[in-house]
Design an enzyme around this catalytic site. Sequence first.
Site, PDB file in Angstrom:
ATOM      1  CB  THR A  95       4.994   8.118  -6.009  1.00 47.82           C
ATOM      2  OG1 THR A  95       5.247   9.615  -6.390  1.00 47.82           O
ATOM      3  CG2 THR A  95       6.100   7.706  -5.354  1.00 47.82           C
ATOM      4  CE  LYS A 170       8.255  11.727  -5.463  1.00 51.09           C
ATOM      5  NZ  LYS A 170       6.738  11.730  -5.775  1.00 51.09           N
ATOM      6  CE  LYS A 245       2.980   5.789  -2.343  1.00 53.63           C
ATOM      7  NZ  LYS A 245       2.290   6.439  -3.450  1.00 53.63           N
TER       8      LYS A 245
END
Length: 293
Positions: A95, A170, A245
Amino acid sequence: MAKRIAFIGLGNMGSGMAANLVAHGHKVEAFDLDTAALGRAKLAGCGVHTSINAALDSADVVVTMLPDGKIVRSVYKNDVLKWAPRDALFIDCSTIDVASAHAVIAMAGTHGHPMVDAPVSGGITAAKNGTLTFMVGGSDAAFAAAQPILSAMGAAVVHAGGDGAGQAAKICNNMLLGATMVATSEAFAMAEKLGLDLQAFYDISSKSSGQSWSMTSYCPVPGVGPVTPADHDYEGGFTSALMLKDLRLAMAAAAESGANVPMGHRAAELYEAFVSAGNAGKDFSAIIKTLRK
């Protein structure tokens, strides 16, 4: 058809993913800087290597699962493009920011390699059980080549669009997840202060308009709903550090695109404070502790 797969990055997610590739008959050659991670990969049936070039030798497919965009760029530029066979397919499941995904796929293309960005959703348990969801960005041809490999590690493989679309999906998904977990937690906290039985509130909200995945699949209250990290003192699952994050990536993407994300912004602020207070390793549903105070 079985493939020789170089798997780079054997953290909590990558180790389970590599094991599932072995279980589906692929020959997996694994590399990680952590010798303990290599030991676990060996027990799962992977070939293990202490040099990345050895893992990449003769690979049909390269799968990477790395911490951030800077590392992904470096590994592809300095190692994968140098050592991988010319016709190898590249799949990055990390990611990372959309810009890094675009840059790495462009790099791969100039060297003749098809590549997709394929971040995952589902967490450590889904990685172990092979039930991850993959959000995939790339050309139709690259997606078609990657789909059988991804299907060996997940229950759903969705083509989100062109290069970088997997990362975009995502980031948007996890911004929504972070915001809904905060909203779910504050609703439970308020219900408690109003004297409601929390099981009764769950029974009502889980079947009415307040229902969400954070409510019915990942309830932040111990002993309510299905078993979740809340029932294990918020250990395991998806850490608050990882949620932070992803929210930081979402805020950067929002700034770059001019998107208006007030709920995402507030969720990012709350998780910044929560992690700074020493809760980085706690599951992200533990944010309810702040809201119950």
